[in-house]
Write a protein that holds these residues in place. Structure first.
Motif, mmCIF file in Angstrom:
data_model
loop_
_atom_site.group_PDB
_atom_site.id
_atom_site.type_symbol
_atom_site.label_atom_id
_atom_site.label_comp_id
_atom_site.label_asym_id
_atom_site.label_seq_id
_atom_site.Cartn_x
_atom_site.Cartn_y
_atom_site.Cartn_z
ATOM 1 N N HIS A 63 0.840 -1.203 0.000
ATOM 2 C CA HIS A 63 0.000 0.000 0.000
ATOM 3 C C HIS A 63 0.872 1.249 0.000
ATOM 4 O O HIS A 63 1.811 1.353 0.797
ATOM 5 C CB HIS A 63 -0.910 0.033 1.228
ATOM 6 N N ASN A 67 0.575 10.320 2.239
ATOM 7 C CA ASN A 67 -0.732 10.787 2.704
ATOM 8 C C ASN A 67 -1.109 12.091 2.007
ATOM 9 O O ASN A 67 -0.907 13.181 2.520
ATOM 10 C CB ASN A 67 -0.712 10.971 4.219
ATOM 11 N N LYS A 71 -4.370 9.177 -1.956
ATOM 12 C CA LYS A 71 -4.544 7.998 -1.104
ATOM 13 C C LYS A 71 -5.980 7.473 -1.086
ATOM 14 O O LYS A 71 -6.201 6.260 -1.260
ATOM 15 C CB LYS A 71 -4.061 8.301 0.315
ATOM 16 N N PRO A 72 -7.012 8.331 -0.903
ATOM 17 C CA PRO A 72 -8.382 7.797 -0.955
ATOM 18 C C PRO A 72 -8.736 7.203 -2.309
ATOM 19 O O PRO A 72 -9.494 6.227 -2.382
ATOM 20 C CB PRO A 72 -9.248 9.031 -0.652
ATOM 21 N N GLU A 75 -7.386 3.746 -2.582
ATOM 22 C CA GLU A 75 -8.217 2.833 -1.790
ATOM 23 C C GLU A 75 -9.481 2.456 -2.548
ATOM 24 O O GLU A 75 -9.915 1.293 -2.522
ATOM 25 C CB GLU A 75 -8.563 3.481 -0.449
ATOM 26 N N ARG A 76 -10.075 3.422 -3.263
ATOM 27 C CA ARG A 76 -11.277 3.122 -4.049
ATOM 28 C C ARG A 76 -10.935 2.218 -5.231
ATOM 29 O O ARG A 76 -11.737 1.356 -5.615
ATOM 30 C CB ARG A 76 -11.943 4.408 -4.552
ATOM 31 N N GLU A 78 -8.816 -0.121 -5.260
ATOM 32 C CA GLU A 78 -8.715 -1.503 -4.764
ATOM 33 C C GLU A 78 -10.085 -2.174 -4.664
ATOM 34 O O GLU A 78 -10.178 -3.401 -4.658
ATOM 35 C CB GLU A 78 -8.003 -1.534 -3.418
ATOM 36 N N GLN A 79 -11.143 -1.357 -4.587
ATOM 37 C CA GLN A 79 -12.495 -1.908 -4.515
ATOM 38 C C GLN A 79 -13.124 -2.068 -5.896
ATOM 39 O O GLN A 79 -14.243 -2.543 -6.019
ATOM 40 C CB GLN A 79 -13.386 -0.991 -3.656
#
Length: 214
Positions: A63, A67, A71-72, A75-76, A78-79
């Motif tokens: 990961h 920061n 970063k968000p 994370e999205r 990865e979904q």
């Protein structure tokens, strides 16, 4: 299935964005959930080579730990199931904004073993769309094709798969008379009513369908 499209062009209504939106429409037509992100809306850095994503037995393994506003988004991603990257070509390569993004996206999953079995959460389907002013001859002669083929292979190796779609011979300006442009195709491009051909728009739409259904 979720598809996320990432635009590396500052022109929010430009050729790259239009192609990506066609991909999205294609994906929606077969039931996919979609998201469009313009990378120029985010404030982020390139990879800083901190190697936190390579630390054994750590929460940061696999990961990116920088920061910032990327970063968000990571994370999205990865979904999601499908990642579509779109960029104009600047001096024979992707835009700087897109290159900084791909450095951050790909390096966190690099395994340094060349096996393609790094710490990614899943195998993603991906595609790379590139748009450029030069024609097909320039695309090949100046090495842009080789660059993009190599990059798409690296993306595919790291993430799971990657399909390359290019749009050459694009229209840059609404009014060419206002700009310094001395290439021999100026008359043809100045009079072109259809900025992106129906054939190319269909290719982008079909790509969206294929990435979801295949």
């Amino acid at each position: 299935m979720k598809l996320i499209a990432l635009c590396g062009s500052a022109r929010k209504q430009g050729n790259t964005a239009k192609m990506l939106h066609q991909v999205i429409e294609g994906a929606k037509s077969v039931g996919a959930e979609t998201e469009f992100v313009n990378l120029f809306d985010l404030n982020y850095k390139d990879c800083i080579s901190c190697y936190a994503c390579k630390l054994k037995n750590s929460k940061s393994f696999g990961h990116c730990m920088v920061n910032d506003e990327l970063k968000p988004l990571l994370e999205r991603i990865e979904q999601s199931d499908v990642i579509v990257l779109g960029s104009p070509i600047y001096y024979g390569n992707l835009s700087g904004q897109m290159r900084s993004f791909t450095d951050r996206l790909l390096f966190q999953y690099l395994d340094y073993g060349g096996t393609g079995t790094g710490p990614k959460p899943k195998n993603f389907k991906t595609a790379l769309i590139a748009t450029m002013n030069g024609n097909d001859e320039i695309y090949v002669k100046r090495g842009v094709k080789d660059t993009l083929v190599s990059l798409s292979e690296m993306i595919g190796h790291t993430l799971g798969s990657c399909e390359l779609l290019t749009l050459t011979d694009t229209v840059l300006f609404d009014d060419y008379s206002k700009y310094v442009y001395q290439m021999p195709d100026i008359e043809e491009k100045s009079s072109r009513i259809e900025k992106i051909s129906a054939e190319d728009m269909n290719k982008a739409f079909d790509l969206g369908v294929r990435l979801i259904k295949s």
